[in-house]
Design a protein around this motif. Structure first.
Motif, PDB file in Angstrom:
ATOM      1  N   GLU A  49       7.206   1.373   0.483  1.00 28.42           N
ATOM      2  CA  GLU A  49       7.224   0.336   2.038  1.00 28.42           C
ATOM      3  C   GLU A  49       6.305  -0.749   2.377  1.00 28.42           C
ATOM      4  O   GLU A  49       7.207  -1.454   2.765  1.00 28.42           O
ATOM      5  CB  GLU A  49       6.568   1.423   2.918  1.00 28.42           C
ATOM      6  CG  GLU A  49       6.920   2.711   3.665  1.00 28.42           C
ATOM      7  CD  GLU A  49       6.088   2.968   4.187  1.00 28.42           C
ATOM      8  OE1 GLU A  49       4.928   2.719   4.669  1.00 28.42           O
ATOM      9  OE2 GLU A  49       5.814   4.978   4.492  1.00 28.42           O
ATOM     10  N   ARG A  50       5.856  -1.055   1.020  1.00 22.53           N
ATOM     11  CA  ARG A  50       5.207  -1.915   0.875  1.00 22.53           C
ATOM     12  C   ARG A  50       5.436  -3.393  -0.005  1.00 22.53           C
ATOM     13  O   ARG A  50       5.703  -4.585   0.386  1.00 22.53           O
ATOM     14  CB  ARG A  50       3.531  -1.883   0.046  1.00 22.53           C
ATOM     15  CG  ARG A  50       3.125  -3.610  -0.733  1.00 22.53           C
ATOM     16  CD  ARG A  50       1.993  -4.579   0.224  1.00 22.53           C
ATOM     17  NE  ARG A  50       1.799  -4.883   0.750  1.00 22.53           N
ATOM     18  CZ  ARG A  50       2.215  -6.852   0.116  1.00 22.53           C
ATOM     19  NH1 ARG A  50       3.720  -6.501   0.180  1.00 22.53           N
ATOM     20  NH2 ARG A  50       1.463  -7.061  -0.183  1.00 22.53           N
ATOM     21  N   SER A 103      -3.372   1.174   6.917  1.00 24.00           N
ATOM     22  CA  SER A 103      -2.298   1.611   7.503  1.00 24.00           C
ATOM     23  C   SER A 103      -2.399   3.251   7.609  1.00 24.00           C
ATOM     24  O   SER A 103      -3.190   3.819   6.712  1.00 24.00           O
ATOM     25  CB  SER A 103      -1.380   1.047   6.762  1.00 24.00           C
ATOM     26  OG  SER A 103      -1.019  -0.204   6.984  1.00 24.00           O
ATOM     27  N   ARG A 148      -3.535   1.255  -2.260  1.00 22.64           N
ATOM     28  CA  ARG A 148      -4.749   0.231  -1.710  1.00 22.64           C
ATOM     29  C   ARG A 148      -4.495  -0.605  -2.967  1.00 22.64           C
ATOM     30  O   ARG A 148      -4.786  -2.136  -2.697  1.00 22.64           O
ATOM     31  CB  ARG A 148      -5.646   0.600  -1.067  1.00 22.64           C
ATOM     32  CG  ARG A 148      -5.533   1.534  -0.038  1.00 22.64           C
ATOM     33  CD  ARG A 148      -6.430   2.199   0.976  1.00 22.64           C
ATOM     34  NE  ARG A 148      -5.669   2.758   2.380  1.00 22.64           N
ATOM     35  CZ  ARG A 148      -6.236   4.096   2.085  1.00 22.64           C
ATOM     36  NH1 ARG A 148      -6.360   4.981   1.381  1.00 22.64           N
ATOM     37  NH2 ARG A 148      -5.634   4.953   3.460  1.00 22.64           N
ATOM     38  N   TRP A 167      -1.661  -2.101  -0.459  1.00 21.70           N
ATOM     39  CA  TRP A 167      -0.925  -1.263   0.689  1.00 21.70           C
ATOM     40  C   TRP A 167      -2.208  -1.136   1.280  1.00 21.70           C
ATOM     41  O   TRP A 167      -3.600  -1.316   0.910  1.00 21.70           O
ATOM     42  CB  TRP A 167      -1.352   0.338   0.377  1.00 21.70           C
ATOM     43  CG  TRP A 167      -0.943   1.597   1.671  1.00 21.70           C
ATOM     44  CD1 TRP A 167      -1.381   2.072   1.884  1.00 21.70           C
ATOM     45  CD2 TRP A 167       0.266   0.834   2.354  1.00 21.70           C
ATOM     46  NE1 TRP A 167      -1.091   2.597   2.871  1.00 21.70           N
ATOM     47  CE2 TRP A 167       0.101   2.218   3.279  1.00 21.70           C
ATOM     48  CE3 TRP A 167       1.273   1.065   2.565  1.00 21.70           C
ATOM     49  CZ2 TRP A 167       0.242   2.590   4.734  1.00 21.70           C
ATOM     50  CZ3 TRP A 167       2.555   1.104   3.157  1.00 21.70           C
ATOM     51  CH2 TRP A 167       2.022   2.103   4.264  1.00 21.70           C
ATOM     52  N   GLN A 205       5.003 -10.756  -6.594  1.00 25.07           N
ATOM     53  CA  GLN A 205       5.564  -9.168  -6.241  1.00 25.07           C
ATOM     54  C   GLN A 205       6.398  -8.909  -7.309  1.00 25.07           C
ATOM     55  O   GLN A 205       7.188  -9.548  -8.058  1.00 25.07           O
ATOM     56  CB  GLN A 205       6.904  -9.899  -4.777  1.00 25.07           C
ATOM     57  CG  GLN A 205       6.469 -10.111  -3.673  1.00 25.07           C
ATOM     58  CD  GLN A 205       6.248  -9.892  -2.373  1.00 25.07           C
ATOM     59  OE1 GLN A 205       6.042  -8.342  -2.585  1.00 25.07           O
ATOM     60  NE2 GLN A 205       4.458  -9.253  -1.949  1.00 25.07           N
TER      61      GLN A 205
END
Length: 355
Positions: free
Chosen positions: A30-31, A164, A156, A160, A3
């Motif tokens: 958001e991710r 979605s 992506r 991501w 992360q």
């Protein structure tokens, strides 16, 4: 995938390209909701970026000030400005530096910043051989894809989910901007419905503009058919031409007040329909969820159109389009679009309710 704690986005300019980068940055937010996201940008776009809740920090690249003082020989002032900028850029180490711009300038800034992973576009999308400087390259198989979709390839690549939906791109503006626009509309008795008309493009993009006289014809038709009021949008260096358009249409249009980007967004959000060419203001209207009618000429509508289902494109499918020939003498792609054709398309667009 570990992360990230700190992410730096590089998309320096221009307004339209910055707005078409917003969905990808929203996707990363958001991710990775706990990551600190910084955005490196220049010019007037930094003001509205700084007000967005999906960005933690905007780093301002003072290119214009550096260039101005350097040309005047103000070496000490240039040095001070550069020192302060470098301090801001290098104050934290980034887990990821994501270059969505992909030019020599953005690569140079990426190399100066402190980062562990440097990510950018592969050869398909990169310019200035920028792809050779990235540790990770985001590749695509088709060059002619919309810039929003191209930027989403980077999101992506970084986690991501493919399935979605692409995040929408509404913007936040401060209350003062909305009050300023409310006061303008009230003082000129402009009530809904009203049409925001922007006949201009950036200083080096005049080749993309539909003729001013045809905008005048279109405005005349709107008013004769009693469809609503018309407000003419203008930006830096465009006021004189905007006044010329007002003179052409007489009492049929009102010149917009002077605005910054946040105020312009607030004005567009109050409009019923926006009409303009391929320019940053068009993407700003799209972000404001306003029905948009875009008159496309030489630029590629597949790559640059407003990314909205609430958008209508007027263009001519001629053999030489798209192109980047700024000195084209015939401008057939624009000159063959009549005001009648645009008006008929406009009549079919449902008006936005007042916000």
């Amino acid at each position: 995938m570990a992360q990230p704690h700190n992410i730096l986005i590089i998309r320096l300019s221009s307004l339209g390209d910055v707005l078409m980068s917003v969905p990808a940055v929203r996707a990363l937010r958001e991710r990775f909701p706990d990551a600190h996201i910084s955005w490196l940008a220049e010019g007037s776009v930094t003001g509205i970026l700084a007000h967005q809740d999906f960005i933690d920090e905007v780093i301002f690249f003072p290119r214009a000030a550096l260039t101005r003082h350097l040309r005047k020989g103000h070496l000490s002032t240039t040095a001070y400005i550069l020192r302060d900028f470098l301090k801001s850029l290098r104050k934290r180490e980034y887990d990821w530096i994501v270059d969505l711009h992909g030019i020599a300038k953005s690569v140079g800034l990426m190399m100066i910043a402190r980062g562990k992973r440097r990510i950018g576009f592969g050869k398909t999308f990169a310019k200035d051989m920028s792809h050779i400087f990235y540790q990770e390259r985001v590749n695509g198989f088709q060059k002619r894809i919309h810039k929003v979709e191209r930027n989403m390839l980077a999101a992506r690549h970084l986690g991501w989910a493919d399935a979605s939906p692409i995040p929408e791109a509404p913007l936040l503006v401060h209350e003062n901007a909305r009050t300023y626009i409310d006061d303008f509309l009230r003082s000129h008795d402009i009530r809904p419905p009203f049409f925001a008309v922007n006949p201009f493009a950036s200083k080096d993009s005049a080749f993309k503009r539909w003729p001013l006289e045809r905008y005048a014809d279109l405005i005349g038709r709107i008013r004769r058919e009693r469809m609503g009021s018309v407000v003419i949008i203008w930006g830096p260096g465009e006021r004189e031409e905007a006044q010329r358009l007002v003179a052409l249409v007489g009492d049929n249009a009102q010149l917009a007040c002077q605005t910054d980007i946040a105020q312009l967004y607030a004005l567009l959000a109050r409009s019923s329909v926006y009409i303009g060419g391929d320019t940053g203001t068009t993407h700003l209207a799209s972000a404001a969820n306003v029905p948009v009618l875009t008159i496309f000429g030489p630029t590629d509508f597949i790559v640059n159109r407003p990314y909205s289902k609430n958008s209508v494109i007027i263009r001519k499918d001629i053999p030489c389009s798209p192109c980047k020939k700024k000195d084209c003498r015939t401008r057939e792609c624009l000159m063959t679009i009549s005001s009648d054709e645009v008006f008929e398309a406009l009549r079919k667009i449902p008006l936005k309710d007042e916000a």
